[in-house]
Design a protein around this motif. Structure first.
Motif, mmCIF file in Angstrom:
data_model
loop_
_atom_site.group_PDB
_atom_site.id
_atom_site.type_symbol
_atom_site.label_atom_id
_atom_site.label_comp_id
_atom_site.label_asym_id
_atom_site.label_seq_id
_atom_site.Cartn_x
_atom_site.Cartn_y
_atom_site.Cartn_z
ATOM 1 N N LYS A 1 0.828 1.232 -81.268
ATOM 2 C CA LYS A 1 0.971 1.241 -82.715
ATOM 3 C C LYS A 1 1.485 -0.094 -83.222
ATOM 4 O O LYS A 1 1.024 -0.614 -84.255
ATOM 5 C CB LYS A 1 1.917 2.360 -83.138
ATOM 6 C CG LYS A 1 2.104 2.485 -84.643
ATOM 7 C CD LYS A 1 3.033 3.643 -84.994
ATOM 8 C CE LYS A 1 3.211 3.764 -86.493
ATOM 9 N NZ LYS A 1 4.118 4.904 -86.842
ATOM 10 N N GLU A 2 2.446 -0.677 -82.492
ATOM 11 C CA GLU A 2 3.006 -1.969 -82.899
ATOM 12 C C GLU A 2 1.967 -3.086 -82.775
ATOM 13 O O GLU A 2 1.901 -3.980 -83.633
ATOM 14 C CB GLU A 2 4.230 -2.286 -82.035
ATOM 15 C CG GLU A 2 5.401 -1.340 -82.265
ATOM 16 C CD GLU A 2 6.531 -1.558 -81.280
ATOM 17 O OE1 GLU A 2 7.698 -1.465 -81.689
ATOM 18 O OE2 GLU A 2 6.242 -1.825 -80.084
ATOM 19 N N ILE A 3 1.171 -3.049 -81.723
ATOM 20 C CA ILE A 3 0.114 -4.055 -81.535
ATOM 21 C C ILE A 3 -0.902 -3.959 -82.665
ATOM 22 O O ILE A 3 -1.340 -4.973 -83.218
ATOM 23 C CB ILE A 3 -0.561 -3.875 -80.158
ATOM 24 C CG1 ILE A 3 0.442 -4.169 -79.035
ATOM 25 C CG2 ILE A 3 -1.788 -4.796 -80.036
ATOM 26 C CD1 ILE A 3 -0.077 -3.864 -77.653
ATOM 27 N N TYR B 1 -5.542 -1.157 -89.976
ATOM 28 C CA TYR B 1 -5.049 -0.167 -90.942
ATOM 29 C C TYR B 1 -4.078 0.817 -90.287
ATOM 30 O O TYR B 1 -3.036 1.153 -90.832
ATOM 31 C CB TYR B 1 -6.218 0.615 -91.546
ATOM 32 C CG TYR B 1 -7.223 -0.245 -92.264
ATOM 33 C CD1 TYR B 1 -6.885 -0.901 -93.447
ATOM 34 C CD2 TYR B 1 -8.505 -0.407 -91.756
ATOM 35 C CE1 TYR B 1 -7.811 -1.688 -94.109
ATOM 36 C CE2 TYR B 1 -9.438 -1.193 -92.424
ATOM 37 C CZ TYR B 1 -9.089 -1.837 -93.590
ATOM 38 O OH TYR B 1 -10.004 -2.613 -94.246
ATOM 39 N N ASP B 2 -4.460 1.271 -89.090
ATOM 40 C CA ASP B 2 -3.629 2.237 -88.377
ATOM 41 C C ASP B 2 -4.008 2.200 -86.897
ATOM 42 O O ASP B 2 -4.946 1.504 -86.491
ATOM 43 C CB ASP B 2 -3.811 3.654 -88.944
ATOM 44 C CG ASP B 2 -5.272 4.080 -89.015
ATOM 45 O OD1 ASP B 2 -6.043 3.745 -88.078
ATOM 46 O OD2 ASP B 2 -5.655 4.733 -89.999
ATOM 47 N N LYS C 1 -10.116 2.701 -81.907
ATOM 48 C CA LYS C 1 -11.563 2.868 -81.988
ATOM 49 C C LYS C 1 -12.283 1.533 -81.779
ATOM 50 O O LYS C 1 -13.265 1.449 -81.031
ATOM 51 C CB LYS C 1 -11.934 3.462 -83.351
ATOM 52 C CG LYS C 1 -13.421 3.759 -83.508
ATOM 53 C CD LYS C 1 -13.697 4.381 -84.879
ATOM 54 C CE LYS C 1 -15.191 4.674 -85.044
ATOM 55 N NZ LYS C 1 -15.481 5.268 -86.380
ATOM 56 N N THR C 2 -11.768 0.471 -82.420
ATOM 57 C CA THR C 2 -12.368 -0.856 -82.275
ATOM 58 C C THR C 2 -12.190 -1.379 -80.857
ATOM 59 O O THR C 2 -13.119 -1.941 -80.260
ATOM 60 C CB THR C 2 -11.737 -1.840 -83.270
ATOM 61 O OG1 THR C 2 -11.872 -1.330 -84.598
ATOM 62 C CG2 THR C 2 -12.390 -3.209 -83.177
#
Length: 293
Positions: free
Chosen positions: A258-260, A267-268, A274-275
């Motif tokens: 999450k931090e990365i 965005y989240d 996903k990317t």
């Protein structure tokens, strides 16, 4: 003027013995690309070669100075300083030094399982422009390294090293802009300037318009030249840079996924994951847990 194939003052020539050629043709590394003959003819007055049936190997001739000519497929071509040509194996040919300004040439016969990869270079004249970043000395040094290693000994280490330097030497001729890149000023190159901007903005969300504006190009024109040069659209390239950075964080930091994602401007976490998975074919958590090295 008397015609001759060799026998020039201060010439340097190596013809690899047949027993060594068998080693070169069978070794897992050297069999891909290797030299069978190599030499340097300085001021080669009278130099002349004619092979009605061609050669069993490809022939590379690099004109260091002076002039000469060659003929393949019924076409005669003049060759001068800092020009080279490669005659493909099996191609009938003639080549010779100029009568009035005889060439000084580096030459080599080479073959190997991967020699066909160089087909685009064969049977035509190539010019290396003389500029501040030409790196002629570096290329000449590579030729000397090949020659000296083959001259010293035919042990497998020397043979393999010579083969590997041969790849670099031919690469310096086939990919001249890349060979010169080490002395290139990125700040004057539109594509490099754009990539540098992307790297400095890795934590942001950039649009094509913003990147193109940074290098003073219209988005449509910039997109075309960027894709032609890199094989990627600017935005896809930027996403790949982000994923590269993500891999470094996953490899060398204790940051949470999450931090990365936040650091790289996603965005989240879901969008980032996903990317990442689309590019790397593996999720960030799987990548982080995978053994490295």
């Amino acid at each position: 003027m008397e015609r001759k194939s060799d026998g020039f003052d201060n010439q340097k020539v190596i013809v690899i013995p047949n027993d060594i050629l068998k080693i070169l043709a069978s070794d897992k590394l050297t069999r891909l690309l290797y030299i069978t003959d190599i030499g340097f003819y300085p001021h080669a007055a009278g130099h002349y070669r004619s092979r009605k049936d061609g050669s069993n190997q490809n022939i590379l001739i690099y004109c260091k100075d002076g002039e000469g000519w060659y003929m393949v497929n019924g076409k005669r071509c003049t060759v001068g300083r800092n020009q080279f040509f490669v005659i493909s194996a099996g191609t009938p040919h003639i080549y010779a030094a100029s009568d009035t300004n005889p060439w000084s040439i580096f030459w080599m016969h080479f073959t190997g399982e991967m020699a066909d990869l160089l087909n685009d270079m064969y049977n035509q004249t190539h010019t290396i422009p003389e500029t501040s970043d030409s790196r002629f000395d570096a290329r000449n040094q590579m030729f000397e390294e090949i020659f000296i290693n083959l001259w010293r000994d035919y042990n497998i280490e020397n043979l393999r090293y010579s083969s590997m330097v041969l790849w670099h030497f031919i690469g310096s001729l086939a990919y001249i802009p890349q060979f010169r890149l080490i002395t290139h000023d990125d700040s004057t190159d539109v594509i490099e300037k754009a990539i540098s901007f992307m790297k400095s903005s890795i934590n942001k969300i950039l649009s094509l318009e913003e990147i193109a504006s940074h290098v003073n190009y219209s988005p449509s024109h910039f997109g075309l030249i960027f894709s032609k040069r890199t094989g990627f659209t600017p935005i896809n390239y930027f996403h790949n840079l982000k994923i590269q950075a993500a891999c470094r964080y996953l490899d060398f930091s204790d940051l949470k996924i999450k931090e990365i994602a936040q650091m790289l401007g996603y965005y989240d976490q879901y969008h980032f994951s996903k990317t990442f998975t689309k590019v790397m074919k593996i999720s960030p958590s799987e990548y982080k847990s995978r053994d490295k090295g």
